[in-house]
Write a protein that holds these residues in place. Structure first.
Motif, PDB file in Angstrom:
ATOM      1  N   THR A  53       4.789   4.340  -5.988  1.00 24.09           N
ATOM      2  CA  THR A  53       6.187   4.077  -5.696  1.00 24.09           C
ATOM      3  C   THR A  53       6.449   4.376  -4.224  1.00 24.09           C
ATOM      4  O   THR A  53       5.566   4.850  -3.507  1.00 24.09           O
ATOM      5  CB  THR A  53       7.102   4.947  -6.572  1.00 24.09           C
ATOM      6  N   ARG A  54       7.666   4.116  -3.791  1.00 20.35           N
ATOM      7  CA  ARG A  54       8.016   4.308  -2.388  1.00 20.35           C
ATOM      8  C   ARG A  54       7.905   5.783  -1.976  1.00 20.35           C
ATOM      9  O   ARG A  54       7.586   6.091  -0.831  1.00 20.35           O
ATOM     10  CB  ARG A  54       9.436   3.812  -2.137  1.00 20.35           C
ATOM     11  N   ASP A  55       8.150   6.712  -2.921  1.00 12.18           N
ATOM     12  CA  ASP A  55       8.062   8.142  -2.600  1.00 12.18           C
ATOM     13  C   ASP A  55       6.694   8.730  -2.972  1.00 12.18           C
ATOM     14  O   ASP A  55       6.572   9.917  -3.266  1.00 12.18           O
ATOM     15  CB  ASP A  55       9.195   8.911  -3.261  1.00 12.18           C
ATOM     16  N   ASN A  56       5.646   7.891  -2.950  1.00 12.36           N
ATOM     17  CA  ASN A  56       4.242   8.276  -3.158  1.00 12.36           C
ATOM     18  C   ASN A  56       3.970   8.914  -4.518  1.00 12.36           C
ATOM     19  O   ASN A  56       3.147   9.819  -4.630  1.00 12.36           O
ATOM     20  CB  ASN A  56       3.763   9.207  -2.039  1.00 12.36           C
ATOM     21  N   LEU A  57       4.622   8.436  -5.532  1.00 12.45           N
ATOM     22  CA  LEU A  57       4.348   8.873  -6.891  1.00 12.45           C
ATOM     23  C   LEU A  57       3.425   7.848  -7.537  1.00 12.45           C
ATOM     24  O   LEU A  57       3.696   6.645  -7.499  1.00 12.45           O
ATOM     25  CB  LEU A  57       5.658   8.986  -7.683  1.00 12.45           C
ATOM     26  N   SER A  58       2.321   8.293  -8.103  1.00 14.06           N
ATOM     27  CA  SER A  58       1.363   7.383  -8.738  1.00 14.06           C
ATOM     28  C   SER A  58       1.786   7.132 -10.189  1.00 14.06           C
ATOM     29  O   SER A  58       2.023   8.069 -10.940  1.00 14.06           O
ATOM     30  CB  SER A  58      -0.033   7.996  -8.695  1.00 14.06           C
ATOM     31  N   VAL A  59       1.872   5.851 -10.574  1.00 14.29           N
ATOM     32  CA  VAL A  59       2.232   5.477 -11.938  1.00 14.29           C
ATOM     33  C   VAL A  59       1.254   4.424 -12.457  1.00 14.29           C
ATOM     34  O   VAL A  59       0.658   3.681 -11.692  1.00 14.29           O
ATOM     35  CB  VAL A  59       3.676   4.921 -12.029  1.00 14.29           C
ATOM     36  N   SER A  92       1.653  -9.333  -9.993  1.00 17.22           N
ATOM     37  CA  SER A  92       2.026  -9.054  -8.606  1.00 17.22           C
ATOM     38  C   SER A  92       3.510  -8.731  -8.481  1.00 17.22           C
ATOM     39  O   SER A  92       3.897  -7.852  -7.698  1.00 17.22           O
ATOM     40  CB  SER A  92       1.638 -10.222  -7.699  1.00 17.22           C
ATOM     41  N   MET A  93       4.361  -9.406  -9.253  1.00 15.87           N
ATOM     42  CA  MET A  93       5.791  -9.095  -9.223  1.00 15.87           C
ATOM     43  C   MET A  93       6.070  -7.707  -9.800  1.00 15.87           C
ATOM     44  O   MET A  93       6.953  -6.998  -9.325  1.00 15.87           O
ATOM     45  CB  MET A  93       6.582 -10.157  -9.989  1.00 15.87           C
ATOM     46  N   LEU A  94       5.296  -7.319 -10.805  1.00 15.88           N
ATOM     47  CA  LEU A  94       5.444  -5.974 -11.391  1.00 15.88           C
ATOM     48  C   LEU A  94       5.078  -4.915 -10.359  1.00 15.88           C
ATOM     49  O   LEU A  94       5.814  -3.934 -10.177  1.00 15.88           O
ATOM     50  CB  LEU A  94       4.555  -5.849 -12.629  1.00 15.88           C
ATOM     51  N   LEU A  95       3.963  -5.110  -9.648  1.00 16.89           N
ATOM     52  CA  LEU A  95       3.563  -4.141  -8.636  1.00 16.89           C
ATOM     53  C   LEU A  95       4.578  -4.087  -7.494  1.00 16.89           C
ATOM     54  O   LEU A  95       4.868  -3.008  -6.966  1.00 16.89           O
ATOM     55  CB  LEU A  95       2.185  -4.499  -8.087  1.00 16.89           C
ATOM     56  N   ARG A  96       5.137  -5.208  -7.138  1.00 13.58           N
ATOM     57  CA  ARG A  96       6.150  -5.240  -6.069  1.00 13.58           C
ATOM     58  C   ARG A  96       7.391  -4.478  -6.500  1.00 13.58           C
ATOM     59  O   ARG A  96       7.968  -3.700  -5.730  1.00 13.58           O
ATOM     60  CB  ARG A  96       6.506  -6.677  -5.739  1.00 13.58           C
ATOM     61  N   ALA A  97       7.830  -4.679  -7.747  1.00 15.57           N
ATOM     62  CA  ALA A  97       9.014  -3.990  -8.249  1.00 15.57           C
ATOM     63  C   ALA A  97       8.787  -2.478  -8.321  1.00 15.57           C
ATOM     64  O   ALA A  97       9.675  -1.686  -7.986  1.00 15.57           O
ATOM     65  CB  ALA A  97       9.401  -4.530  -9.618  1.00 15.57           C
ATOM     66  N   ILE A  98       7.592  -2.079  -8.722  1.00 16.20           N
ATOM     67  CA  ILE A  98       7.282  -0.644  -8.793  1.00 16.20           C
ATOM     68  C   ILE A  98       7.233  -0.047  -7.395  1.00 16.20           C
ATOM     69  O   ILE A  98       7.706   1.067  -7.144  1.00 16.20           O
ATOM     70  CB  ILE A  98       5.953  -0.416  -9.535  1.00 16.20           C
ATOM     71  N   GLY A  99       6.657  -0.771  -6.445  1.00 19.61           N
ATOM     72  CA  GLY A  99       6.562  -0.275  -5.072  1.00 19.61           C
ATOM     73  C   GLY A  99       7.909  -0.072  -4.408  1.00 19.61           C
ATOM     74  O   GLY A  99       8.062   0.783  -3.537  1.00 19.61           O
ATOM     75  N   GLU A 100       8.918  -0.844  -4.820  1.00 19.66           N
ATOM     76  CA  GLU A 100      10.245  -0.709  -4.248  1.00 19.66           C
ATOM     77  C   GLU A 100      11.067   0.375  -4.930  1.00 19.66           C
ATOM     78  O   GLU A 100      12.120   0.763  -4.440  1.00 19.66           O
ATOM     79  CB  GLU A 100      10.995  -2.038  -4.332  1.00 19.66           C
ATOM     80  N   HIS A 101      10.597   0.859  -6.072  1.00 24.35           N
ATOM     81  CA  HIS A 101      11.356   1.858  -6.856  1.00 24.35           C
ATOM     82  C   HIS A 101      11.174   3.256  -6.272  1.00 24.35           C
ATOM     83  O   HIS A 101      10.102   3.625  -5.849  1.00 24.35           O
ATOM     84  CB  HIS A 101      10.873   1.817  -8.311  1.00 24.35           C
ATOM     85  N   ASP A 102      12.263   4.019  -6.281  1.00 23.85           N
ATOM     86  CA  ASP A 102      12.181   5.422  -5.806  1.00 23.85           C
ATOM     87  C   ASP A 102      11.722   6.341  -6.906  1.00 23.85           C
ATOM     88  O   ASP A 102      12.046   6.249  -8.013  1.00 23.85           O
ATOM     89  CB  ASP A 102      13.555   5.896  -5.307  1.00 23.85           C
TER      90      ASP A 102
END
Length: 102
Positions: A53-59, A92-102
């Motif tokens: 995620t944007r705050d470096n949390l691994s999911v 790819s859309m799922l990874l993009r959405a997760i990357g933008e999430h706080d």
């Protein structure tokens, strides 16, 4: 025979001729080819994805995408394998959405 819920793309010598709705048809197997496409909603399983995620949390997430073919001719001619293309796009859309999430 083209079953209910499917259509067939008819090609003559590899060139698009028309889309056939469900029913019984006679075609020349020497010069024409039928490609059947299911118009039903299909569930595509998205493989497990690890993302940050944007705050470096691994999911780690799994997902399911529901896909319906709207244009059978484009599904046959625009991409090599529309099922695989939809699966890759959803992942790819799922990874993009997760990357933008706080």
């Amino acid at each position: 025979v083209i079953e209910q819920g499917s259509v067939a793309v008819l090609t003559r010598f590899g060139v698009f001729e028309r889309v056939l709705p469900p029913g019984m048809y006679v075609y020349n197997c020497m010069s024409q080819d039928l490609t059947k496409v299911s118009m039903k909603m299909q569930a595509i399983s998205i493989p497990r994805q690890a993302a940050m995620t944007r705050d470096n949390l691994s999911v780690v997430v799994d997902a399911v995408a529901f896909v319906t073919v709207i244009d059978a001719a484009k599904a046959v001619f625009a991409v090599e394998d529309y099922y695989k293309a939809a699966q890759t796009l959803a992942a790819s859309m799922l990874l993009r959405a997760i990357g933008e999430h706080d």
